[in-house]
Design an enzyme around this catalytic site. Structure first.
Site, PDB file in Angstrom:
ATOM      1  N   ASP A 316       0.853  -1.186   0.000  1.00 14.97           N
ATOM      2  CA  ASP A 316       0.000   0.000   0.000  1.00 14.97           C
ATOM      3  C   ASP A 316       0.882   1.226   0.000  1.00 14.97           C
ATOM      4  O   ASP A 316       1.891   1.270   0.689  1.00 14.97           O
ATOM      5  CB  ASP A 316      -0.876  -0.002   1.258  1.00 14.97           C
ATOM      6  CG  ASP A 316      -2.065  -0.921   1.083  1.00 14.97           C
ATOM      7  OD1 ASP A 316      -2.538  -1.040  -0.055  1.00 14.97           O
ATOM      8  OD2 ASP A 316      -2.496  -1.511   2.080  1.00 14.97           O
ATOM      9  N   PHE A 387     -10.593  23.710  11.867  1.00 14.78           N
ATOM     10  CA  PHE A 387     -11.089  23.214  10.592  1.00 14.78           C
ATOM     11  C   PHE A 387     -12.455  22.574  10.803  1.00 14.78           C
ATOM     12  O   PHE A 387     -12.678  21.898  11.793  1.00 14.78           O
ATOM     13  CB  PHE A 387     -10.123  22.152  10.049  1.00 14.78           C
ATOM     14  CG  PHE A 387     -10.583  21.516   8.779  1.00 14.78           C
ATOM     15  CD1 PHE A 387     -10.259  22.097   7.554  1.00 14.78           C
ATOM     16  CD2 PHE A 387     -11.355  20.361   8.782  1.00 14.78           C
ATOM     17  CE1 PHE A 387     -10.679  21.532   6.373  1.00 14.78           C
ATOM     18  CE2 PHE A 387     -11.783  19.795   7.604  1.00 14.78           C
ATOM     19  CZ  PHE A 387     -11.448  20.373   6.397  1.00 14.78           C
ATOM     20  N   ALA A 389     -15.936  20.723   8.617  1.00 10.27           N
ATOM     21  CA  ALA A 389     -16.372  20.186   7.333  1.00 10.27           C
ATOM     22  C   ALA A 389     -17.159  21.232   6.551  1.00 10.27           C
ATOM     23  O   ALA A 389     -17.188  21.199   5.331  1.00 10.27           O
ATOM     24  CB  ALA A 389     -17.227  18.938   7.538  1.00 10.27           C
ATOM     25  N   THR A 391     -16.761  24.745   6.716  1.00 12.77           N
ATOM     26  CA  THR A 391     -15.935  25.830   6.166  1.00 12.77           C
ATOM     27  C   THR A 391     -14.781  25.303   5.320  1.00 12.77           C
ATOM     28  O   THR A 391     -14.320  25.981   4.421  1.00 12.77           O
ATOM     29  CB  THR A 391     -15.336  26.679   7.302  1.00 12.77           C
ATOM     30  OG1 THR A 391     -14.504  25.819   8.107  1.00 12.77           O
ATOM     31  CG2 THR A 391     -16.422  27.270   8.177  1.00 12.77           C
ATOM     32  N   ARG A 392     -14.314  24.109   5.630  1.00 10.53           N
ATOM     33  CA  ARG A 392     -13.162  23.504   4.968  1.00 10.53           C
ATOM     34  C   ARG A 392     -11.953  24.448   4.985  1.00 10.53           C
ATOM     35  O   ARG A 392     -11.210  24.574   4.028  1.00 10.53           O
ATOM     36  CB  ARG A 392     -13.509  23.092   3.529  1.00 10.53           C
ATOM     37  CG  ARG A 392     -14.531  21.962   3.511  1.00 10.53           C
ATOM     38  CD  ARG A 392     -14.603  21.312   2.152  1.00 10.53           C
ATOM     39  NE  ARG A 392     -15.168  22.248   1.188  1.00 10.53           N
ATOM     40  CZ  ARG A 392     -14.807  22.315  -0.087  1.00 10.53           C
ATOM     41  NH1 ARG A 392     -13.864  21.518  -0.543  1.00 10.53           N
ATOM     42  NH2 ARG A 392     -15.357  23.184  -0.909  1.00 10.53           N
ATOM     43  N   LYS A 405      -6.492  29.197   5.655  1.00  8.77           N
ATOM     44  CA  LYS A 405      -5.953  28.327   4.605  1.00  8.77           C
ATOM     45  C   LYS A 405      -6.938  27.180   4.410  1.00  8.77           C
ATOM     46  O   LYS A 405      -7.660  26.794   5.332  1.00  8.77           O
ATOM     47  CB  LYS A 405      -4.569  27.792   4.969  1.00  8.77           C
ATOM     48  CG  LYS A 405      -4.562  26.719   6.047  1.00  8.77           C
ATOM     49  CD  LYS A 405      -3.297  25.892   5.972  1.00  8.77           C
ATOM     50  CE  LYS A 405      -3.474  24.564   6.693  1.00  8.77           C
ATOM     51  NZ  LYS A 405      -3.759  24.696   8.129  1.00  8.77           N
ATOM     52  N   ASP A 534     -10.188  -5.600   2.630  1.00  8.11           N
ATOM     53  CA  ASP A 534      -8.926  -6.237   2.243  1.00  8.11           C
ATOM     54  C   ASP A 534      -8.980  -7.750   2.453  1.00  8.11           C
ATOM     55  O   ASP A 534      -8.135  -8.482   1.943  1.00  8.11           O
ATOM     56  CB  ASP A 534      -7.762  -5.713   3.100  1.00  8.11           C
ATOM     57  CG  ASP A 534      -7.280  -4.354   2.615  1.00  8.11           C
ATOM     58  OD1 ASP A 534      -7.465  -4.075   1.419  1.00  8.11           O
ATOM     59  OD2 ASP A 534      -6.737  -3.606   3.431  1.00  8.11           O
TER      60      ASP A 534
END
Lengths: 694, 552
Positions: A316, A387, A389, A391-392, A405, A534
């Site tokens: 991976d 941070f 979800a 406003t991101r 940012k 998996d």
């Protein structure tokens, strides 16, 4: 997202570098020989010996020699009988020492199997207390902070930090939560915070810890296919030598010098491959043990052997080839902003950002632009924006200005103005190159918001990976990088890391298809995995290493579990598998090559009386027939003890081409095997001749 | 020209001739066993034998066919000998049951051990209908088994090995018959006798008269050598001037002995798709062959016994027309293949020289070995060598892309185990028999060598006799017969089982981790394995015979 909470990227690097050390010395302590002695004595029983054809012949020979020595005692007969017994004993000792090391580990594991009281849920609100051993599959149990998880299972409700040090030895707690790929918990581990509900998935007595104990104790040890094949070869050699010695008596009789049973027995034991026969099971046990020492549990020896044969490694990308998280690698100012100015803004925007990505931005600014790595007193007074979800974006409001940012679209919306084409161009370029662009904007005192620049986040290949892949290539192993990235990104990283091939935008079924395709071509495939999706691929792969952090389904499907959850370890597992086979092959060669010298010691001793010219074969100038034969027997026994450390540690292995490996091992163990006994028997004879009656 | 140079010239011509035919004959044999077309005569054979040439056989069926064919051959050959008085050209000769039993096994097992004097025992009909037929088909059986093993390597995930009857027929019709026919004509041209008369009467110099036996020698001589059979039509075998009159016939006979086993390595390389795989086997055979030739020749050239000094070097028991060089060459060729024809008395070889011929056989006759048997014997050794080598490079051992697991190692082990088992037990048991000492010309180490040689020759299906041992009592007839049967058919069954197991496997692709089997390193390892296995098994026996003799 890694689950080891406290491991910073630097620690990650250090951890990796430590693991990059070659498969090497296991610890061997001569005191283990002494402490294993009682076990070795117990193994003298014929029932135990019958499992090993070569040593069984020695055992029968010892009994025979003892009978004849008692019937007609002299120094030679008694000495020979005694040393034949030592030969058997030393073989037992090798096995006992190997097992002893496993037992110590099993003991510490057993301590985790404390009697727990489980809080079983009868209905969503009602719980009862039952002993942990009475839990059945499907039971729901509640575990709260400070309590020990009563059995293996999956978290179906809640999130908690769990201390798994009892099993992994890793002191850092890990997160376990319902749903997703981090839901598996192991009985015997301790919940440190919060409350979870666990659905029990194994019966008592068959839990992970139980299986581990059985494994390291070697209780369920079955011979692996390759070990069986080698045993057949060794048995064949034993039969040939048995015939040669049996037929020798009439030949000797014809020549007019019948040999005593003790001499013939001594010759037989010296000829049959006792060295490898004595050490074979110790080598197998020690191979498993070396895996356990690296915190890898194999469900069978077969899997360890298969690891040595692997010709394709599926790795991976995230966490194995690259650091688990993207890191800031470049700052690109836009408009009139200077690079230092951008660095100040970028740092400020990330000070409150605890994510690895955020931390990497602060580090980049600190390293390349000399800015402080920690917030100053003044900066601590700012208003941090986490941070989310919605406003991101994340950032800080300080001294009347705001810094943000985040994703390009979010920051553009925040600035509320048309953005120059330059920004779009940079953002597109970074995306196309496989990076993640973060746009940085700042408002000035007038409230005007402008975009100051773009931070490039990219995957960083772990140091040393390219060299490792080169080594693997030399060993004939193809590496394939598996990633969910788009083909363009995947290609860039694949080239950077030096893997042979890559599978981009990989879905579980793609992985499965790739494994099957490789196997169709006769290749053996190894992979690591942790998620439930998996599991089918892990089961299909010849060597499937499940991460301990993964789901129970993944752990059940694979044939190994890595307790450290370090996917890079797959490479070490391959090396351990190879080392195991090499050790067997090398000691077999050594054992057979030894015979030449023994003939030169014993044959003149037997027949120089009747054919004096055969005395010319006594090139070691051994003292007398008795001392020559006894010295050969003693050498044969002592060499077993001398090689126990090698059997446990494994032959030194350095990744290289098959040809150079063979050349080296033939030289060391083939040629060495021919020369060593000449020297050894000669030296032993120098002592043996001092014994009165020799 | 000095005898040494003459001998060296023979060696050089032999190697040159082999080099010339190596590629064309090797390629031709590969085509023979892969072609889809059947010749008319072959179709006729299949119709008579009710064989469907298109159907392929599982290894068990293939092995059963080999055994059934050989069993029927033994019975027929026994009956032909016993019923000799009813056949033409029998000249009143009769074969007793012991000889008939021993000879039946001997010729069917491609051994051609002869416990009888042919010109006094076998008439021409028995020779031509019985013994010569077996000379062809027993060689073809070996060839078929070798081809089946090659198919094991080349096939992937299949359980069929080809059709034994087709392989047997093609080997006989397309390879052995044409070469033998041509060679017989050449041999006749060079003076080898071909006659159906029982003999000619001659008046000796002293006035007495005697009868010199004649026989259809050339036709049998050709296949005797080509099929690595070795059973002479005269008691003196290739030392007899009617079988082997001069240096040229001597050279041709040695060439015929070696040509198929040598060229089969090419066939192998072609069929497995990598000619260097064949070359490396040939180089291993070459090293062993050359090394043993050097041992035998130098030992004969430096013989120092009283008789040797009297005869002017080691010429005791050798034909003057061949000399030491050509006799050593023949002795080496005949024992390094499974031929057993002789042009000198091996009993008279020096200690080391006789030991060399013994060791050649004890290697398992694989340098280059008998027709087919040489190839499969060296492949079995290669599997054992690769098993150890594979372990030492840290992978499940594989050879030519096939993994060497439990089943492969078991089969290879059985194939290797059969010969030493019957050899050692046979020798040991014979030495315990009270009559044995009386059946020997010599006592002590040389007498022991005589017994050891007999069982070595029988167990390896060589058929050459050391001489000095009168092997006509029931004990020798039956035990040597049994050694020949076990030494032949146990390895064949094991090899076919191995072939079946290999064919059913999927081919593993070659990677950098694969040990190359075309390198000098592998060749060295293979030579080492062959020598070490033989040495470790037989050193005690050799020490009491040839080694004690050589060191005296």
């Amino acid at each position: 997202m890694t689950t080891t909470m406290t491991r910073t990227p630097e620690e990650e690097t250090r951890h990796h570098v430590e693991n990059a050390g070659r498969v090497g010395a296991g610890v061997f302590n001569p005191r283990q020989l002494v402490s294993s002695f009682p076990d070795a004595l117990r193994k003298l029983s014929p029932r135990h010996q019958a499992r090993n054809p070569v040593m069984f012949v020695v055992w029968v020979g010892s009994v025979l020699a003892t009978v004849f020595a008692v019937a007609d005692p002299d120094v030679f007969a008694i000495g020979t009988a005694l040393w034949l017994w030592f030969t058997v004993l030393f073989a037992n000792l090798a096995e006992a020492v190997a097992e002893g090391r496993g037992k110590a580990q099993a003991e510490s594991l057993r301590k985790t199997k404390k009697d727990t009281v489980a809080r079983r849920l009868i209905s969503p609100d009602v719980e009862e207390r039952v002993p942990g051993v009475e839990l059945r599959i499907g039971d729901l149990v509640v575990v709260e902070a400070g309590e020990v998880i009563p059995g293996d299972g999956d978290v179906v409700e809640g999130i908690a930090t769990v201390d798994e040090s009892a099993i992994t030895g890793e002191s850092a707690p890990v997160i376990r939560e319902s749903g997703g790929d981090r839901s598996a918990v192991t009985g015997g581990t301790t919940v440190l915070s919060d409350r979870i509900v666990v659905k029990i998935s194994t019966k008592p007595g068959e839990s992970f810890v139980d299986r581990m104990i059985a494994l390291v104790e070697g209780a369920q040890r079955q011979k692996t296919p390759n070990e069986i094949a080698l045993t057949i070869l060794l048995s064949t050699l034993t039969i040939i030598f048995l015939l040669a010695v049996v037929a020798l008596q009439p030949m000797a009789g014809f020549a007019g010098s019948l040999q005593s049973v003790i001499v013939l027995t001594a010759l037989l034991v010296c000829l049959i491959p006792t060295t490898i026969g004595a050490l074979l099971s110790a080598i197998g046990i020690a191979g498993m043990d070396r895996l356990v020492q690296r915190n890898v549990l194999a469900t069978s020896g077969r899997a360890v052997e298969a690891a040595g044969d692997v010709s394709t490694l599926l790795l991976d990308k995230t966490g194995t080839i690259t650091f688990g998280n993207r890191r800031a690698t470049e700052l690109i100012p836009v408009g009139e902003t200077g690079i230092d100015d951008l660095a100040r803004v970028a740092r400020l925007s990330s000070l409150a950002d605890g994510t690895p990505e955020g931390r990497s931005i602060v580090e980049l600014c600190a390293e390349q632009h000399g800015l402080p790595a920690k917030p100053t007193e003044h900066e601590m007074g700012g208003q941090f924006v986490e941070f989310s979800a919605q406003t991101r974006m994340s950032g800080v409001d300080l001294d009347g200005t705001s810094v943000r940012k985040g994703a390009a679209s979010a920051v553009k919306a925040w600035t509320g103005q048309d953005v120059s084409a330059e920004v779009d161009e940079i953002v597109d370029r970074i995306s196309s190159e496989g990076g993640t662009p973060l746009v940085v904007a700042k408002s000035d005192s007038t409230g005007g918001k402008t975009i100051r620049g773009v931070i490039r986040l990219s995957d960083v290949v772990k140091p040393g990976m390219r060299e490792r892949f080169d080594e693997l290539r030399a060993m004939g192993i193809k590496t394939v990088m598996i990633t969910g990235d788009n083909p363009l990104t995947a290609k860039a990283i694949a080239e950077d890391a030096g893997v042979d091939d890559y599978l981009a935008e990989a879905k579980p079924e793609d992985k499965m298809a790739l494994i099957k395709k490789e196997q169709e071509g006769g290749r053996l495939v190894a992979m690591t995995g942790d998620g439930t999706n998996d599991a089918p691929a892990l089961a299909q792969a010849d060597v499937g290493v499940a991460m301990n952090t993964g789901t129970m389904a993944a752990k059940e499907a694979g044939n190994m579990v890595d307790l450290d959850s370090n996917p890079t370890k797959l490479i070490e597992i391959v090396e351990i598998g190879k080392q195991l086979l090499i050790t067997r092959g090398a000691l077999t060669t050594f054992s057979i090559a030894n015979d030449l010298a023994k003939y030169f010691a014993i044959l003149p001793a037997m027949f120089a009386g009747i054919y004096p010219q055969l005395g010319k074969l006594n090139i070691m100038s051994l003292h007398s027939p008795s001392s020559a034969i006894l010295s050969a027997v003693i050498f044969n026994a002592l060499i077993i003890v001398a090689l126990i450390p090698l059997a446990l540690r494994g032959v030194r292995y350095r990744p290289s081409s098959a040809r150079s490996l063979l050349r080296r091992n033939l030289l060391v163990y083939g040629l060495g095997g021919i020369v060593t006994p000449f020297v050894g028997i000669w030296l032993i004879d120098l002592l043996v001749r001092l014994i009165p009656g020799m | 020209m000095s005898p040494t140079w003459a001998g060296l010239l023979q060696v050089a011509l032999l190697l040159l001739a082999l080099a010339v035919v190596y590629k064309p004959l090797g390629d031709y044999m590969a085509r023979v066993f892969t072609s889809r077309k059947h010749l008319k005569v072959e179709k006729a054979v299949y119709r008579v034998g009710r064989v469907d040439p298109g159907s392929e056989q599982h290894w068990k069926t293939y092995a059963s066919s080999v055994l059934a064919f050989s069993f029927v051959s033994v019975v027929l050959l026994y009956l032909i000998q016993r019923l000799q008085p009813l056949l033409p050209w029998s000249f009143g000769r009769e074969v007793n049951p012991g000889v008939a039993f021993n000879t039946a096994f001997s010729f069917v097992a491609n051994t051609n051990w002869q416990s009888y004097a042919p010109e006094a025992t076998m008439g021409h009909a028995v020779q031509m209908l019985g013994l010569t037929v077996q000379n062809f088909v027993s060689a073809a059986v070996g060839l078929a088994v070798a081809i089946a093993l090659i198919r094991g390597f080349t096939r992937s995930q299949r359980d069929r090995l080809g059709n034994f009857w087709v392989d047997l027929t093609r080997g006989t019709v397309r390879i052995l018959l044409p070469i033998a026919f041509l060679s017989a004509i050449v041999l006749i041209a060079l003076g080898v006798v071909q006659s159906l008369k029982s003999g000619v009467d001659v008046t000796n110099l002293d006035g007495s008269s005697s009868r010199i036996a004649l026989a259809p020698a050339a036709s049998q001589e050709a296949i005797k050598e080509l099929g690595t059979n070795g059973g002479g039509i005269f008691n003196a075998n290739s030392a007899h001037p009617f079988e082997n009159p001069n240096s040229w016939t001597n050279l041709i006979e040695i060439f015929l002995i070696m040509v198929i086993p040598v060229c089969l390595t090419r066939t192998f390389g072609v069929l497995v798709g990598n000619k260097r795989q064949g070359t490396v086997l040939l180089s291993v055979m070459g090293v062993l062959w050359t090394g043993m030739l050097a041992v035998i020749w130098s030992s004969e050239a430096n013989a120092s016994g009283p008789l040797a000094l009297l005869a002017g070097g080691g010429m005791e028991g050798k034909e003057v027309r061949f000399g030491i060089g050509a006799s050593s060459l023949f002795a080496n060729a005949t024992t390094s293949t499974s031929t057993g024809a002789v042009n000198a008395a091996h009993d008279s070889l020096s200690g080391l020289g006789g030991g060399g011929t013994l060791l050649n056989m004890m290697f398992g006759e694989l340098s280059p070995g008998g027709v087919g048997t040489g190839l499969y014997s060296i492949l079995v050794m290669a599997i054992i060598a690769m098993f150890l080598a594979g372990l030492m490079v840290g992978r499940t051992p594989e050879y030519l892309g096939k993994k060497l697991g439990k089943r492969e190692v078991t089969c290879a082990a059985i194939a290797i185990l059969a010969m030493p088992t019957v050899l050692l037990l046979g020798t040991g048991a014979a030495l315990l028999m009270p009559d044995t000492a009386g059946a020997l010309n010599n006592s002590g180490s040389h007498g022991f060598s005589e017994v050891l040689y007999a069982y070595t020759s029988a167990s390896n299906n060589n058929g050459s006799a050391f001489g000095g041992l009168t092997a006509t009592n029931d004990w020798f007839q039956s035990t040597l017969g049994a050694c020949m049967a076990f030494g032949r058919f146990i390895p064949i069954i094991a090899v076919l089982c191995l072939a079946g197991s290999l064919a059913s496997q999927r081919k593993v692709p070659e990677t950098a981790g694969t040990l190359p089997t075309t390198s000098p390193l592998f060749a060295t390892m293979l030579v080492g394995t062959v020598v070490l296995v033989a040495a470790l098994t037989f050193i005690p026996a050799l020490a009491l015979g040839p080694i004690a003799e050589a060191l005296a």
